[in-house]
Each structure stands twice: as C-alpha cells, then as structure tokens.
Design a protein around this motif. Structure first.
Motif, PDB file in Angstrom:
ATOM      1  N   LEU A 151      -0.876  41.376  -3.398  1.00 14.18           N
ATOM      2  CA  LEU A 151       0.685  41.859  -3.355  1.00 14.18           C
ATOM      3  C   LEU A 151       1.100  42.835  -2.600  1.00 14.18           C
ATOM      4  CD1 LEU A 151       1.272  41.134  -7.626  1.00 14.18           C
ATOM      5  CD2 LEU A 151       1.022  39.298  -5.550  1.00 14.18           C
ATOM      6  N   ALA A 152       0.244  43.208  -1.787  1.00 12.23           N
ATOM      7  CA  ALA A 152       0.682  44.421  -0.798  1.00 12.23           C
ATOM      8  C   ALA A 152       1.476  43.444   0.344  1.00 12.23           C
ATOM      9  CB  ALA A 152      -0.442  44.938  -0.130  1.00 12.23           C
ATOM     10  N   MET A 153       1.032  41.788   0.449  1.00 13.70           N
ATOM     11  CA  MET A 153       1.888  41.216   1.430  1.00 13.70           C
ATOM     12  C   MET A 153       3.201  40.907   0.934  1.00 13.70           C
ATOM     13  SD  MET A 153      -0.696  38.218   2.317  1.00 13.70           S
ATOM     14  CE  MET A 153      -0.321  37.165   1.258  1.00 13.70           C
ATOM     15  N   SER A 154       4.133  40.524   1.896  1.00 15.72           N
ATOM     16  CA  SER A 154       5.452  40.430   1.854  1.00 15.72           C
ATOM     17  C   SER A 154       5.660  39.114   0.762  1.00 15.72           C
ATOM     18  CB  SER A 154       6.113  40.232   2.887  1.00 15.72           C
ATOM     19  OG  SER A 154       5.667  39.005   3.796  1.00 15.72           O
ATOM     20  N   ALA A 155       6.706  38.969   0.167  1.00 20.85           N
ATOM     21  CA  ALA A 155       6.836  37.784  -0.725  1.00 20.85           C
ATOM     22  C   ALA A 155       6.937  36.505   0.242  1.00 20.85           C
ATOM     23  CB  ALA A 155       8.024  37.883  -1.386  1.00 20.85           C
TER      24      ALA A 155
END
Ligand SMILES: *Cc1c(COP(=O)(O)O)cnc(C)c1O
Ligand code: SF4
Length: 354
Positions: free
Chosen positions: A153-157
């Motif tokens: 969830l450190a990735m962009s949506a």
C-alpha cells in the motif's frame, strides 16, 4: 501541510529521538539498514522514555550491528522458493507477490531488512512483473495471491489498480490478500481512490494489518481501518512478538482486544525471525509459549492469534501450541487455562498393543 517522514540519523537527532553521542554508531547502522518514521508514528514516541515501545520498533540501535547466533540475511528461506523474481511459492495454493521493496516505516526487526529500503531495487520492473503474472497464470493451483513487499500500500492507487487489472485476467486466483502496515503508520494513504480500486477489483480482498503495540492503533488508524471494513473488505491482524514492545500479557491482551474492537480478527503472532542484528528484540520460544497460555481462557477466544514460527530454511510456518503433548500412555496430555493437566485417551486412535 503534510509533514515528512524522519529518514536520517540527523533527522532523529533533530527531534531528540537519539543523542548526539550515539550518532557515529547509528550512522553505521543507517549505512546498512534503512530508516523511516512517519509523522503518525513519530508523534507517538516519547523521546524522554528510553524504553518507549514505538521507538524500539523504528529508532535504530547500535546493537543492530551485532551478528546474533543463527541469524541470516534470508531468515525464512524465501530465496529457495522463488521460481521467478518477486514470487515466493512455498505452499501449493498460494504465492507471495513482492511488488516493491519500499515501506513508509522501516521496522528494526524486519525479516526482509536486507531486501528493503533505499539503495535496493525499489519495485519489480515491468518485465519482472510480466514474468510474475505469467507464472501465476500458468499455475492453476494458485488460489490466493498475497501482496507483500515492502509494503504494497506504499504504491499509488493507480499502480495497484494496474496490478489488480492483471490479476483479474487470471480466473483461478480467487483471493488477494494484502499485508500492510499502512492503515496504522500512514492512514492518509487509505484514500477514497484506493478503496474504489479494492472494491472494484473483481477478487475477494483481505487486508492483514501489521501492528505490534496498542498505541499504534490511533484514532486515525481506526478510521482508516473502518473505511476498509465498511467497504466490505475483511481485515486480519499480524503482529511480531518483540522484547520490550509487547512481551507481556497486559500489552498483548490490549493489542488483541483493540483489533477485535476495530473488527479486525487476530490472525498471527509471529515469533521474531532470525534477521541480522535483531537479537535484542527477540524473546525465547519459552517466553512466547507462556504468553500465549496466559492469553488463552482469560481473554475472549476472538482475541487469540495463532503463535507461529517460520522455520528457518524455507520450511514454512508452524504453529507453536503450548498446551498439547503426547502422554506416556500413548494418549494426549492437555493443559487447561488454569494450568491443570488432563489426559485425553483418544478413542478414535489405534488401541494400545498389549
Ligand atoms: C507466510 C507465507 C504465506 C502465508 O501463509 P498463511 O499461513 O496462509 O498466512 C504464504 N507464502 C509464503 C511463502 C509465506 O511465507
Ligand atoms: S513494514 Fe514490513 S517489510 Fe517494511 S520494514 Fe516493516 S516489517 Fe519490513
């Protein structure tokens, strides 16, 4: 304005989390293992308390430079079970998919500490992601894909949406489980856009929240989790048993109760892995067993995690059950929550040979 995370020894000295005298040694630690403390977690740390349970998890310690007995750069043997980059396939019906090696916080006890952080490859290249997806598509026994990392969830949506779009094409994958610390350490990332991605991804999504101390479950963490759960996404917890952080019954009970109050089902309590430089944070198995026994019966069954050891060498997780043992008569000896032993002569097992 959004504050930045603390990412260097200089940052930590500036806010008083470490002393000037400690700086040279900690610079060495920082050369080896990444540092990051989000504003949410920094706000929980009391710089005057040398035993602060949040600081112990995120503020580097000179003892990380020590090599403890049995410690290894790949403590749970992921490497031995990685058929293609980014995929770990140890159990028949599920794989880990490690999309990126970045986290919003860096935990001092991390079992992937040699793999995560700046200076390491940040995320799978498009080619590696293609190969990982092709592997999953080619193995119909893969029922579940577990996104881990790093922190997925450190990735962009948007990027997460791309990954889900590709998993959607693989019909045999029914479950996508996300292991993350984000809802607690960086709750602002649980955005409406992310919720939409998870809600419309065409798979059953579970989110497993990693948290180790009840103080991490702040009001904003609780609302971030409520947002996920209200969107129909069930949540589980995973915690690591850590010396000085949660290795007492009161803290563990408060942590598990807080999860349940948040509608998060306690799932695993991990015995700390043999990651390099983490001996000062590790308890013994004996201590872990005693803690689990103390929780059982005294605290609601909803609040019981499974205490697990990841067997070094890549042999997978095994539950550590303190209560059951083989009795001398060939039956089972089981202890109740008051510590009294009872024999159970299992009538369904083979009769003793006379
Ligand atoms: C921990 C782990 C899993 C997940 O195990 P569960 O018991 O299903 O939570 C899957 N694959 C690997 C390689 C693991 O280490
Ligand atoms: S969030 Fe997970 S992967 Fe990242 S540093 Fe902490 S334990 Fe390691």
């Amino acid at each position: 304005m959004k504050q930045d995370a603390l990412r260097s020894v200089a940052d930590l000295a500036r806010v008083g989390f470490i002393s000037e005298a400690a700086r040279p040694e900690l610079e060495k630690v920082s050369g080896r293992y990444a540092i990051s403390i989000t504003p949410e977690m920094a706000a929980l740390i009391d710089p005057a308390d040398p035993r602060d349970p949040i600081a112990l998890q995120f503020v580097p310690d000179a003892r990380e430079l020590e090599q403890g007995r049995g410690e290894s750069p790949d403590p749970i043997g992921d490497g031995a079970h990685s058929p293609v980059e980014g995929v770990v396939h140890r159990y028949p019906d599920r794989v880990l998919l490690k999309l990126l090696h970045v986290c919003p916080v860096y935990c001092r006890f991390c079992f992937r500490r040699e793999m995560v952080g700046p200076g390491k490859p940040q995320s799978l290249t498009p080619q590696a992601l293609d190969a990982a997806m092709a592997y999953i598509a080619a193995h119909p026994q893969i029922w579940e894909v577990i996104l881990t990392g790093g922190d997925p969830l450190a990735m962009s949506a948007r990027r997460l949406g791309d990954v889900f779009g590709r998993l959607r094409q693989i019909a045999h994958v029914k479950i996508v489980r996300i292991h993350t610390r984000v809802p607690a350490v960086d709750p602002g990332r649980i955005s409406d856009e992310l919720i939409e991605v998870l809600r419309n991804c065409g798979k059953t999504v579970y989110v497993a929240l990693h948290a180790n101390h009840p103080r991490e479950l702040t009001a904003s963490a609780r609302s971030a989790c409520a947002k996920l759960i209200d969107a129909g996404i069930p949540m589980l917890s995973q915690s690591v048993l850590l010396k000085g952080v949660n290795d007492n019954v009161e803290t563990l009970a408060a942590l598990m109760r807080a999860f349940v109050e948040m509608r998060i089902k306690p799932y695993y309590l991990h015995h700390a892995d043999l990651a390099p430089g983490t001996a000062h944070l590790r308890t013994s198995i004996e201590e872990g067993k005693a803690l689990i026994k103390a929780l059982r019966g005294h605290v609601s069954g909803l609040c019981q995690p499974t205490y697990v050891l990841d067997i070094p060498g890549g042999h997978g997780k095994a539950p550590i059950d303190p209560d059951l043992s083989q009795s001398s008569g060939g039956g089972w000896r089981i202890e109740d929550f008051r510590g009294r032993s009872h024999d159970y002569d299992d009538p369904a097992s083979a009769p003793p040979i006379r």
